[in-house]
Design a protein around this motif. Structure first.
Motif, mmCIF file in Angstrom:
data_model
loop_
_atom_site.group_PDB
_atom_site.id
_atom_site.type_symbol
_atom_site.label_atom_id
_atom_site.label_comp_id
_atom_site.label_asym_id
_atom_site.label_seq_id
_atom_site.Cartn_x
_atom_site.Cartn_y
_atom_site.Cartn_z
ATOM 1 N N HIS A 1 5.475 4.745 10.415
ATOM 2 C CA HIS A 1 6.061 4.240 9.179
ATOM 3 C C HIS A 1 7.515 3.838 9.352
ATOM 4 O O HIS A 1 8.271 4.461 10.092
ATOM 5 C CB HIS A 1 5.960 5.299 8.085
ATOM 6 C CG HIS A 1 4.554 5.714 7.780
ATOM 7 N ND1 HIS A 1 3.655 4.899 7.121
ATOM 8 C CD2 HIS A 1 3.878 6.853 8.067
ATOM 9 C CE1 HIS A 1 2.498 5.512 7.009
ATOM 10 N NE2 HIS A 1 2.602 6.705 7.576
ATOM 11 N N PRO B 1 6.353 14.471 -2.211
ATOM 12 C CA PRO B 1 6.475 13.577 -1.053
ATOM 13 C C PRO B 1 7.799 13.757 -0.304
ATOM 14 O O PRO B 1 8.875 13.649 -0.889
ATOM 15 C CB PRO B 1 6.372 12.185 -1.665
ATOM 16 C CG PRO B 1 6.859 12.356 -3.074
ATOM 17 C CD PRO B 1 6.484 13.754 -3.489
ATOM 18 N N MET C 1 0.842 -1.198 0.000
ATOM 19 C CA MET C 1 0.000 0.000 0.000
ATOM 20 C C MET C 1 0.879 1.250 0.000
ATOM 21 O O MET C 1 1.834 1.341 0.778
ATOM 22 C CB MET C 1 -0.919 0.015 1.226
ATOM 23 C CG MET C 1 -1.826 1.235 1.290
ATOM 24 S SD MET C 1 -2.891 1.241 2.750
ATOM 25 C CE MET C 1 -3.905 -0.195 2.423
ATOM 26 N N ALA C 2 0.548 2.183 -0.891
ATOM 27 C CA ALA C 2 1.335 3.413 -1.000
ATOM 28 C C ALA C 2 1.204 4.262 0.255
ATOM 29 O O ALA C 2 0.128 4.345 0.863
ATOM 30 C CB ALA C 2 0.902 4.204 -2.216
ATOM 31 N N ILE C 3 2.275 4.893 0.643
ATOM 32 C CA ILE C 3 2.274 5.773 1.816
ATOM 33 C C ILE C 3 1.886 7.186 1.414
ATOM 34 O O ILE C 3 1.109 7.851 2.099
ATOM 35 C CB ILE C 3 3.648 5.751 2.494
ATOM 36 C CG1 ILE C 3 3.931 4.346 3.049
ATOM 37 C CG2 ILE C 3 3.721 6.791 3.615
ATOM 38 C CD1 ILE C 3 5.321 4.181 3.603
ATOM 39 N N PHE C 4 2.418 7.650 0.308
ATOM 40 C CA PHE C 4 2.085 8.983 -0.197
ATOM 41 C C PHE C 4 0.977 8.813 -1.233
ATOM 42 O O PHE C 4 1.193 8.227 -2.292
ATOM 43 C CB PHE C 4 3.317 9.638 -0.829
ATOM 44 C CG PHE C 4 4.435 9.901 0.143
ATOM 45 C CD1 PHE C 4 4.459 11.058 0.904
ATOM 46 C CD2 PHE C 4 5.462 8.983 0.292
ATOM 47 C CE1 PHE C 4 5.494 11.307 1.801
ATOM 48 C CE2 PHE C 4 6.501 9.224 1.176
ATOM 49 C CZ PHE C 4 6.512 10.387 1.940
ATOM 50 N N THR C 5 -0.190 9.316 -0.931
ATOM 51 C CA THR C 5 -1.359 9.046 -1.768
ATOM 52 C C THR C 5 -1.866 10.255 -2.547
ATOM 53 O O THR C 5 -2.815 10.125 -3.303
ATOM 54 C CB THR C 5 -2.507 8.502 -0.896
ATOM 55 O OG1 THR C 5 -2.806 9.450 0.143
ATOM 56 C CG2 THR C 5 -2.117 7.172 -0.272
ATOM 57 N N ASP C 6 -1.238 11.413 -2.359
ATOM 58 C CA ASP C 6 -1.674 12.599 -3.086
ATOM 59 C C ASP C 6 -0.661 12.924 -4.167
ATOM 60 O O ASP C 6 0.413 13.464 -3.890
ATOM 61 C CB ASP C 6 -1.834 13.793 -2.152
ATOM 62 C CG ASP C 6 -2.531 14.977 -2.820
ATOM 63 O OD1 ASP C 6 -2.438 15.076 -4.065
ATOM 64 O OD2 ASP C 6 -3.159 15.775 -2.122
ATOM 65 N N PRO C 7 -0.956 12.607 -5.435
ATOM 66 C CA PRO C 7 0.017 12.837 -6.516
ATOM 67 C C PRO C 7 0.302 14.311 -6.770
ATOM 68 O O PRO C 7 1.275 14.657 -7.427
ATOM 69 C CB PRO C 7 -0.652 12.185 -7.726
ATOM 70 C CG PRO C 7 -2.115 12.237 -7.424
ATOM 71 C CD PRO C 7 -2.226 12.050 -5.942
ATOM 72 N N GLU D 1 9.565 5.880 -1.454
ATOM 73 C CA GLU D 1 8.541 6.628 -2.190
ATOM 74 C C GLU D 1 8.805 8.132 -2.204
ATOM 75 O O GLU D 1 8.199 8.858 -2.995
ATOM 76 C CB GLU D 1 7.160 6.389 -1.572
ATOM 77 C CG GLU D 1 6.675 4.958 -1.649
ATOM 78 C CD GLU D 1 5.267 4.819 -1.086
ATOM 79 O OE1 GLU D 1 4.522 5.828 -1.074
ATOM 80 O OE2 GLU D 1 4.916 3.725 -0.642
ATOM 81 N N SER E 1 3.641 16.746 0.924
ATOM 82 C CA SER E 1 3.078 15.710 1.789
ATOM 83 C C SER E 1 4.234 15.168 2.616
ATOM 84 O O SER E 1 5.245 14.695 2.061
ATOM 85 C CB SER E 1 2.458 14.591 0.942
ATOM 86 O OG SER E 1 1.918 13.583 1.768
#
Length: 328
Positions: free
Chosen positions: A68, A11, A1-7, A75, A45
């Motif tokens: 984390h 990051p 699962m991605a940690i940084f989710t806002d493109p 990422e 982010s």
């Protein structure tokens, strides 16, 4: 699962260790976390991570819970390493503990990496500073130089930026470093807005040497605040040392000495920096021609502006404007 989710956000991973100074972690979240576009959209982010997730001891009387692990480093586009007051292999023998080495190995090539204070020991132990200009806290400079002779150490500055690696001096210079990152990524206007909200200067002139213990001048006897404030209101004029000295009713020699005591640089160096900052603002925010910007900032000609901007930033006025045009 991605940690940084806002493109839409850059990051940033902050790698913390036991012995963390809470202020250093807070600086990153405060400065980068407040940076926003003209529409109010956050630009970064930020995720805090550790070699092993869980409770991390700080240098205060509390711990912080870190959710984390080092997977966040893989990422991130920027990784920041604050200092630790717990001694480890990096500042004892110039080597990395296996766990820390493994975490850093997850960082992707081309990732921007920065350190705050003695976090530079970690970057140097990882070989990231070899042949580069770097800084660290002045009290640790001698040890750093002995452990890492291949690093071009400069203990007299607040921060350094060499390629994709940045280092800062003491804790508070982490503010200067983070503002520099914002300024580099999004322009002076965004960085100035962050500084204004945080109630810190957008740029501090001078080096770290001004903070090495020495006699402190009496404020009433040494202040150059009036001269500096007046100069900022008259940057379009060809100001002289005599003009500045007249504002303080003192001699040029005394003014120069007081300027160095208070800012770490000479009056003319300080004035040039203010002219460059004003020119950057005008290039970003106004429709003035390059010649008009040069005149308004007190450089007189576009050639002079080009020379000074290139010396400070390595770019021409036109290139700078193309890069940051429209960014508020």
């Amino acid at each position: 699962m991605a940690i940084f989710t806002d493109p839409g956000r850059h990051p940033v991973a902050v790698l913390v260790r036991n012995g963390l100074m809470p202020m250093e972690l807070g600086i990153v979240h405060q400065i980068l976390g407040r940076a926003a576009s003209a529409e109010g959209r956050p630009l970064y982010s930020i995720v805090t991570c550790a070699v092993s997730p869980g409770d991390i001891r700080t240098h205060a009387d509390f711990t912080i819970g870190v959710a984390h692990g080092p997977e966040a480093l893989a990422e991130a586009s920027t990784v920041i390493v604050p200092a630790s007051h717990d001694p480890d292999a990096a500042d004892e023998n110039g080597r990395l503990d296996p766990g820390l080495a493994g975490a850093l190995a997850r960082i992707r090539p081309g990732t921007r990496i920065a350190s705050i204070c003695t976090g530079a020991f970690v970057l140097a132990a990882a070989g990231l500073l070899d042949g580069r200009r770097a800084t660290t806290h002045w009290k640790s400079a001698a040890l750093f130089a002995s452990l890492f002779p291949d690093v071009r150490l400069d203990p007299g500055v607040l921060y350094t930026h060499d390629g994709d690696v940045l280092t800062s001096a003491g804790e508070a210079s982490g503010i200067d470093l983070c503002l520099h990152i914002v300024r580099t990524d999004h322009g002076a206007a965004v960085a100035n807005d962050v500084a204004r909200h945080t109630v810190v200067p957008p740029h501090r002139d001078g080096g770290q040497a001004q903070f090495i213990p020495r006699p402190v001048p009496l404020p009433k006897a040494s202040s150059t605040a009036r001269a500096r404030a007046w100069a900022l209101d008259h940057l379009d004029r060809p100001l002289t040392l005599s003009d500045l000295a007249a504002r303080e009713s003192t001699s040029v020699r005394t003014l120069t000495r007081r300027f160095r005591e208070e800012t770490g640089v000479s009056p003319l160096q300080w004035l040039t920096r203010q002219r460059v900052e004003h020119a950057r603002h005008l290039l970003e925010q106004s429709d003035l021609t390059i010649d008009q910007v040069a005149a308004a900032a007190g450089f007189g000609t576009a050639v002079s502006l080009r020379q000074h901007l290139h010396a400070a930033l390595g770019v021409s006025p036109s290139a700078y404007r193309r890069t940051f045009r429209g960014i508020a």
